[in-house]
Design a protein around this motif. Structure first.
Motif, short mmCIF file in Angstrom:
data_model
loop_
_atom_site.label_atom_id
_atom_site.label_comp_id
_atom_site.label_asym_id
_atom_site.label_seq_id
_atom_site.Cartn_x
_atom_site.Cartn_y
_atom_site.Cartn_z
N ASP A 117 0.83 -1.21 0.00
CA ASP A 117 0.00 0.00 0.00
C ASP A 117 0.87 1.26 0.00
O ASP A 117 0.59 2.23 -0.72
CB ASP A 117 -0.92 0.03 1.22
CG ASP A 117 -2.09 -0.94 1.11
OD1 ASP A 117 -2.31 -1.49 0.00
OD2 ASP A 117 -2.79 -1.13 2.13
N ASP A 118 1.93 1.25 0.81
CA ASP A 118 2.83 2.41 0.87
C ASP A 118 3.54 2.64 -0.45
O ASP A 118 3.69 3.79 -0.89
CB ASP A 118 3.85 2.23 2.00
CG ASP A 118 3.26 2.46 3.38
OD1 ASP A 118 2.15 3.00 3.47
OD2 ASP A 118 3.91 2.06 4.38
N PHE A 119 3.96 1.58 -1.09
CA PHE A 119 4.64 1.74 -2.37
C PHE A 119 3.69 2.27 -3.43
O PHE A 119 4.04 3.16 -4.21
CB PHE A 119 5.25 0.41 -2.83
CG PHE A 119 6.14 0.55 -4.03
CD1 PHE A 119 7.42 1.08 -3.91
CD2 PHE A 119 5.71 0.18 -5.29
CE1 PHE A 119 8.24 1.23 -5.01
CE2 PHE A 119 6.52 0.32 -6.41
CZ PHE A 119 7.79 0.85 -6.26
N ALA A 120 2.47 1.74 -3.45
CA ALA A 120 1.47 2.22 -4.40
C ALA A 120 1.13 3.68 -4.16
O ALA A 120 0.77 4.41 -5.09
CB ALA A 120 0.20 1.37 -4.31
N ALA A 121 1.26 4.13 -2.91
CA ALA A 121 0.98 5.52 -2.57
C ALA A 121 2.13 6.46 -2.91
O ALA A 121 2.03 7.67 -2.71
CB ALA A 121 0.63 5.65 -1.09
N GLY A 122 3.25 5.90 -3.40
CA GLY A 122 4.37 6.73 -3.82
C GLY A 122 5.37 7.05 -2.75
O GLY A 122 6.23 7.93 -2.93
N ARG A 123 5.31 6.36 -1.62
CA ARG A 123 6.25 6.65 -0.54
C ARG A 123 7.64 6.09 -0.84
O ARG A 123 7.78 5.10 -1.55
CB ARG A 123 5.72 6.08 0.78
CG ARG A 123 4.45 6.76 1.26
CD ARG A 123 4.04 6.29 2.65
NE ARG A 123 2.91 7.07 3.15
CZ ARG A 123 1.64 6.74 2.98
NH1 ARG A 123 1.33 5.62 2.34
NH2 ARG A 123 0.68 7.51 3.44
N THR A 124 8.66 6.70 -0.27
CA THR A 124 10.03 6.20 -0.39
C THR A 124 10.47 5.49 0.88
O THR A 124 11.54 4.86 0.89
CB THR A 124 11.01 7.34 -0.70
OG1 THR A 124 10.90 8.34 0.32
CG2 THR A 124 10.71 7.96 -2.07
N ALA A 125 9.67 5.60 1.94
CA ALA A 125 9.97 4.89 3.19
C ALA A 125 8.67 4.36 3.77
O ALA A 125 7.66 5.06 3.81
CB ALA A 125 10.65 5.82 4.20
N SER A 126 8.70 3.11 4.20
CA SER A 126 7.52 2.47 4.77
C SER A 126 7.87 1.92 6.15
O SER A 126 8.94 1.32 6.33
CB SER A 126 7.06 1.32 3.86
OG SER A 126 6.04 0.55 4.47
N TYR A 127 6.97 2.13 7.11
CA TYR A 127 7.12 1.57 8.45
C TYR A 127 5.88 0.71 8.71
O TYR A 127 4.95 1.12 9.40
CB TYR A 127 7.24 2.68 9.50
CG TYR A 127 8.47 3.54 9.31
CD1 TYR A 127 9.65 3.24 9.96
CD2 TYR A 127 8.44 4.63 8.45
CE1 TYR A 127 10.79 4.02 9.78
CE2 TYR A 127 9.58 5.41 8.25
CZ TYR A 127 10.74 5.10 8.92
OH TYR A 127 11.86 5.87 8.72
N PRO A 128 5.85 -0.49 8.13
CA PRO A 128 4.64 -1.31 8.19
C PRO A 128 4.40 -1.90 9.57
O PRO A 128 5.31 -1.99 10.39
CB PRO A 128 4.94 -2.42 7.18
CG PRO A 128 6.43 -2.56 7.22
CD PRO A 128 6.95 -1.16 7.42
N GLY A 129 3.15 -2.29 9.80
CA GLY A 129 2.82 -2.89 11.09
C GLY A 129 2.27 -1.87 12.05
O GLY A 129 1.70 -0.85 11.67
N ARG A 130 2.46 -2.12 13.33
CA ARG A 130 1.87 -1.27 14.36
C ARG A 130 2.44 0.15 14.31
O ARG A 130 3.58 0.37 13.89
CB ARG A 130 2.08 -1.88 15.73
CG ARG A 130 3.53 -1.99 16.18
CD ARG A 130 3.66 -2.94 17.35
NE ARG A 130 3.28 -4.29 16.98
CZ ARG A 130 3.05 -5.26 17.85
NH1 ARG A 130 3.16 -5.03 19.14
NH2 ARG A 130 2.72 -6.48 17.43
N ARG A 131 1.62 1.10 14.76
CA ARG A 131 1.97 2.51 14.66
C ARG A 131 3.23 2.87 15.47
O ARG A 131 3.89 3.87 15.18
CB ARG A 131 0.81 3.37 15.14
CG ARG A 131 -0.41 3.32 14.24
CD ARG A 131 -1.52 4.22 14.77
NE ARG A 131 -2.70 4.17 13.92
CZ ARG A 131 -2.91 4.93 12.87
NH1 ARG A 131 -1.99 5.83 12.54
NH2 ARG A 131 -4.02 4.84 12.15
N SER A 132 3.56 2.08 16.46
CA SER A 132 4.71 2.41 17.31
C SER A 132 6.05 2.11 16.64
O SER A 132 7.10 2.52 17.15
CB SER A 132 4.62 1.63 18.62
OG SER A 132 4.63 0.23 18.38
N ASN A 133 6.04 1.41 15.51
CA ASN A 133 7.31 1.02 14.88
C ASN A 133 8.15 2.23 14.49
O ASN A 133 9.37 2.25 14.72
CB ASN A 133 7.05 0.14 13.65
CG ASN A 133 6.66 -1.28 14.04
OD1 ASN A 133 6.92 -1.73 15.15
ND2 ASN A 133 6.02 -1.99 13.13
#
Length: 263
Positions: A217-233
């Motif tokens: 989802d993050d890649f499709a949204a055009g992000r260059t950095a993804s922190y997947p999983g729980r919000r605290s990561n």
């Protein structure tokens, strides 16, 4: 490279854990797949499952990316394909325990796969993408890349390399039509700890399916950095940018001992 349907994605380390979850999610989005791992039987089983369930093309390739021969096997097998639209460098090795009390081979193997194999494969595939002026690359890092991690020192160091390499490569290829993203998951429920004496609580781990979905989802949204999983990561990575490095190292070392990583 914001759409997945009818694109061809090459996923390494696809026979288990996060790699399998990424392959399944990509197939559900309509991507054709090239799946790479050492276990031929697992790959064939997964390929049959994805073909039957999603009607996508799946090409399994058994190869050890810790060797130049393994990388060349993958490149030779994909040479006839029109293009690799998305490269997902997920293959990785790691270990837990005292560096000096473990065999040297257990320290060298993650470097061979996580760093050298990733660079070899990326160089070849990214070169084709840059020449074509399109494509995408997702490198799987770790929240462990942001600080020294006693008792996981080699693993965290390889992921620190992946982080810096990916961020720099993203800037290099930005003007050539190739998007590059670093994904930094936290502890995930995979087989990472299967060969160690550590048995982390399931409640402390993100699910591989959730992490895979967030990454794509993050890649499709055009992000260059993804922190997947729980919000605290993501906030957990900020301490190393604020506190002295010696303090961060001692804190992570104490946490590692508390969790039994000093085996």
């Amino acid at each position: 490279m914001n759409e997945y349907r009818n694109r061809t994605a090459l996923v390494t380390g696809a026979s288990k854990g996060l790699g399998t979850a990424l392959a399944r999610d990509l197939a559900s989005r309509g991507s054709h797949l090239v799946l790479v791992a050492r276990s031929a039987s697992r790959l064939e089983h997964l390929a049959d499952e994805l073909r039957a369930q999603y009607g996508v093309q799946v090409n399994p390739i058994s190869a050890d990316l810790g060797s130049d021969e393994g990388v060349q096997t993958v490149l030779a097998a994909t040479a006839a394909l029109p293009a690799i639209d998305l490269l997902v460098n997920n293959a990785g090795l790691g270990g837990v325990g005292s560096f000096v009390d473990r065999p040297l081979d257990e320290a060298i193997a993650p470097i061979a796969v996580n760093v050298i194999g990733l660079v070899r494969l990326t160089h070849a595939v990214a070169g084709r993408m840059a020449n074509d002026g399109r494509g995408g690359i997702i490198n799987i890092g770790s929240t462990g890349a942001f600080q020294p991690m006693p008792f996981q020192n080699v693993y965290s160091s390889t992921k620190a390399f992946v982080l810096m390499f990916t961020e720099a490569l993203a800037e290099e290829l930005r003007a050539r039509g190739v998007r590059v993203m670093i994904a930094s998951p936290g502890p995930t429920a995979t087989e990472f700890f299967a060969d160690s004496e550590v048995d982390p609580a399931v409640r402390s781990l993100d699910s591989a399916d959730t992490v895979a979905r967030d990454i794509l989802d993050d890649f499709a949204a055009g992000r260059t950095a993804s922190y997947p999983g729980r919000r605290s990561n993501r906030p957990q990575t900020w301490a190393a940018r604020i506190l002295p490095r010696t303090a961060v190292t001692r804190i992570t070392g104490d946490l590692a001992r508390k969790n039994g990583f000093d085996v």
